[in-house]
Scaffold this motif. Structure first.
Motif, PDB file in Angstrom:
ATOM      1  N   GLU A  67      -0.036  16.237  -8.290  1.00  0.00           N
ATOM      2  CA  GLU A  67      -0.078  16.785  -6.926  1.00  0.00           C
ATOM      3  C   GLU A  67      -0.709  15.824  -5.914  1.00  0.00           C
ATOM      4  OE1 GLU A  67      -3.952  19.563  -6.623  1.00  0.00           O
ATOM      5  OE2 GLU A  67      -2.675  20.049  -8.338  1.00  0.00           O
ATOM      6  N   MET A  68      -1.063  14.638  -6.357  1.00  0.00           N
ATOM      7  CA  MET A  68      -1.752  13.679  -5.493  1.00  0.00           C
ATOM      8  C   MET A  68      -0.846  12.519  -5.082  1.00  0.00           C
ATOM      9  SD  MET A  68      -4.918  14.698  -5.257  1.00  0.00           S
ATOM     10  CE  MET A  68      -6.218  15.558  -6.088  1.00  0.00           C
ATOM     11  N   ILE A  69      -1.109  11.977  -3.896  1.00  0.00           N
ATOM     12  CA  ILE A  69      -0.538  10.695  -3.491  1.00  0.00           C
ATOM     13  C   ILE A  69      -1.635   9.674  -3.761  1.00  0.00           C
ATOM     14  CG2 ILE A  69       0.265   9.282  -1.566  1.00  0.00           C
ATOM     15  CD1 ILE A  69       1.379  11.824  -0.295  1.00  0.00           C
ATOM     16  N   LEU A  70      -1.308   8.630  -4.497  1.00  0.00           N
ATOM     17  CA  LEU A  70      -2.294   7.630  -4.899  1.00  0.00           C
ATOM     18  C   LEU A  70      -2.055   6.311  -4.176  1.00  0.00           C
ATOM     19  CD1 LEU A  70      -2.049   8.259  -8.746  1.00  0.00           C
ATOM     20  CD2 LEU A  70      -3.752   9.209  -7.179  1.00  0.00           C
ATOM     21  N   PHE A  71      -3.113   5.793  -3.558  1.00  0.00           N
ATOM     22  CA  PHE A  71      -3.047   4.497  -2.893  1.00  0.00           C
ATOM     23  C   PHE A  71      -4.030   3.545  -3.561  1.00  0.00           C
ATOM     24  CE2 PHE A  71      -1.472   7.154   0.671  1.00  0.00           C
ATOM     25  CZ  PHE A  71      -0.253   6.509   0.873  1.00  0.00           C
ATOM     26  N   ASP A  72      -3.506   2.455  -4.066  1.00  0.00           N
ATOM     27  CA  ASP A  72      -4.281   1.413  -4.723  1.00  0.00           C
ATOM     28  C   ASP A  72      -4.671   0.378  -3.667  1.00  0.00           C
ATOM     29  OD1 ASP A  72      -4.819  -1.125  -6.084  1.00  0.00           O
ATOM     30  OD2 ASP A  72      -4.037  -0.151  -7.887  1.00  0.00           O
ATOM     31  N   VAL A  73      -5.965   0.240  -3.425  1.00  0.00           N
ATOM     32  CA  VAL A  73      -6.460  -0.644  -2.369  1.00  0.00           C
ATOM     33  C   VAL A  73      -7.040  -1.917  -3.007  1.00  0.00           C
ATOM     34  CG1 VAL A  73      -7.912  -0.779  -0.309  1.00  0.00           C
ATOM     35  CG2 VAL A  73      -7.000   1.433  -1.041  1.00  0.00           C
ATOM     36  N   ARG A  74      -6.159  -2.670  -3.646  1.00  0.00           N
ATOM     37  CA  ARG A  74      -6.551  -3.927  -4.292  1.00  0.00           C
ATOM     38  C   ARG A  74      -5.550  -5.004  -3.922  1.00  0.00           C
ATOM     39  NH1 ARG A  74      -6.511  -3.212 -10.325  1.00  0.00           N
ATOM     40  NH2 ARG A  74      -4.625  -2.056  -9.834  1.00  0.00           N
ATOM     41  N   GLU A  75      -5.878  -6.219  -4.304  1.00  0.00           N
ATOM     42  CA  GLU A  75      -4.982  -7.344  -4.052  1.00  0.00           C
ATOM     43  C   GLU A  75      -3.737  -7.226  -4.934  1.00  0.00           C
ATOM     44  OE1 GLU A  75      -5.402  -9.320  -1.585  1.00  0.00           O
ATOM     45  OE2 GLU A  75      -7.449  -8.720  -1.108  1.00  0.00           O
ATOM     46  N   ALA A  76      -2.671  -7.895  -4.543  1.00  0.00           N
ATOM     47  CA  ALA A  76      -1.390  -7.824  -5.259  1.00  0.00           C
ATOM     48  C   ALA A  76      -1.532  -8.228  -6.727  1.00  0.00           C
ATOM     49  CB  ALA A  76      -0.349  -8.697  -4.564  1.00  0.00           C
ATOM     50  N   GLU A  77      -2.314  -9.247  -7.011  1.00  0.00           N
ATOM     51  CA  GLU A  77      -2.515  -9.713  -8.386  1.00  0.00           C
ATOM     52  C   GLU A  77      -3.176  -8.634  -9.246  1.00  0.00           C
ATOM     53  OE1 GLU A  77      -5.240 -13.035 -10.683  1.00  0.00           O
ATOM     54  OE2 GLU A  77      -4.624 -13.440  -8.631  1.00  0.00           O
ATOM     55  N   GLU A  78      -4.134  -7.924  -8.687  1.00  0.00           N
ATOM     56  CA  GLU A  78      -4.804  -6.846  -9.412  1.00  0.00           C
ATOM     57  C   GLU A  78      -3.823  -5.708  -9.699  1.00  0.00           C
ATOM     58  OE1 GLU A  78      -9.081  -6.116  -7.850  1.00  0.00           O
ATOM     59  OE2 GLU A  78      -7.932  -6.941  -6.163  1.00  0.00           O
ATOM     60  N   LEU A  90      -1.897  -0.749  -1.185  1.00  0.00           N
ATOM     61  CA  LEU A  90      -2.231  -1.026   0.209  1.00  0.00           C
ATOM     62  C   LEU A  90      -3.077  -2.286   0.241  1.00  0.00           C
ATOM     63  CD1 LEU A  90      -3.559   2.460   1.423  1.00  0.00           C
ATOM     64  CD2 LEU A  90      -1.262   1.523   1.762  1.00  0.00           C
ATOM     65  N   PRO A  91      -2.824  -3.198   1.166  1.00  0.00           N
ATOM     66  CA  PRO A  91      -3.720  -4.354   1.289  1.00  0.00           C
ATOM     67  C   PRO A  91      -5.117  -3.868   1.701  1.00  0.00           C
ATOM     68  CG  PRO A  91      -1.761  -4.601   2.669  1.00  0.00           C
ATOM     69  CD  PRO A  91      -1.737  -3.218   2.124  1.00  0.00           C
ATOM     70  N   PRO A  92      -6.180  -4.377   1.093  1.00  0.00           N
ATOM     71  CA  PRO A  92      -7.528  -3.917   1.425  1.00  0.00           C
ATOM     72  C   PRO A  92      -7.910  -4.052   2.898  1.00  0.00           C
ATOM     73  CG  PRO A  92      -7.575  -5.203  -0.588  1.00  0.00           C
ATOM     74  CD  PRO A  92      -6.186  -5.339  -0.017  1.00  0.00           C
ATOM     75  N   ASP A  93      -7.288  -4.985   3.606  1.00  0.00           N
ATOM     76  CA  ASP A  93      -7.633  -5.184   5.016  1.00  0.00           C
ATOM     77  C   ASP A  93      -6.653  -4.497   5.971  1.00  0.00           C
ATOM     78  OD1 ASP A  93      -5.486  -6.820   4.449  1.00  0.00           O
ATOM     79  OD2 ASP A  93      -6.304  -8.591   5.430  1.00  0.00           O
ATOM     80  N   MET A  94      -5.841  -3.586   5.470  1.00  0.00           N
ATOM     81  CA  MET A  94      -4.853  -2.907   6.315  1.00  0.00           C
ATOM     82  C   MET A  94      -5.549  -2.113   7.426  1.00  0.00           C
ATOM     83  SD  MET A  94      -2.029  -0.102   5.104  1.00  0.00           S
ATOM     84  CE  MET A  94      -0.372  -0.385   5.680  1.00  0.00           C
TER      85      MET A  94
END
Length: 181
Positions: A67-78, A90-94
């Motif tokens: 039931e959740m929308i998940l946003f990963d706030v890490r660098e592309a490599e991670e 999501l890019p951490p500096d968005m």
């Protein structure tokens, strides 16, 4: 802007500042992950204190993942190595305005979880976007307490590799201690 007369003091302070693993500690108030005495629990407490946003633990999230929308706030490599099932990066500096433009309609009425390695970058993202997306009407916004380090420590499943990216050498030391390696 820093007045010119303060510049020598700033430079002197920089010369006395701890090494790279501790530099962020000095600026942000988080415990040093390279210090053998630092635990993930101490980092979690510091993140909660420094970024007072709603949190959800991995164990609370597991039965609600669908039931959740998940946003990963890490660098592309991670993100490429491993992530929570169904997460979007999501890019951490968005900037908050860019998040709203890209995801405002999607989060309307939804329960949303932001996460990163330990909760710092995702907490900062949540803090940044909270007011901007309030009018979109998300049902709830959360930061994953302890991030993927806690998720992995609890033996929960990941998409991609079974390992979590360590972010850098200092955080890698904390991750190894947390996982008992």
């Amino acid at each position: 802007m820093t007045p010119r007369r303060s510049l020598p003091l700033l430079l002197a302070g920089a010369a006395l500042a701890p090494g790279p693993a501790q530099a962020w500690l000095w600026r942000r108030g988080l415990p040093d992950p390279a210090d053998a005495a630092t635990t993930l629990e101490a980092v979690e407490r510091a993140v909660t204190r420094l970024i007072p946003v709603p949190e959800i633990t991995p164990r609370e999230l597991v039965p609600r993942l669908a039931e959740m929308i998940l946003f990963d706030v890490r660098e592309a490599e991670e993100f490429a190595l491993s992530r929570l099932p169904g997460a979007r990066r999501l890019p951490p500096d968005m900037p908050a305005a860019a998040f709203r433009a890209a995801h405002g309609a999607e989060v309307a009425g939804a329960r949303v979880v932001f996460y990163c390695a330990v909760g710092w970058r995702s907490g900062r993202m949540l803090e940044r976007v909270q007011a901007t997306i309030a009018s979109a009407g998300p049902a709830a916004l959360y930061n994953l307490r302890g991030g993927l380090f806690r998720w992995r420590a609890e033996g929960l499943p990941l998409e991609g590799a079974a390992e979590v990216h360590h972010y850098d050498a200092a955080w890698g030391q904390l991750l190894r201690r947390t996982l008992g390696r």
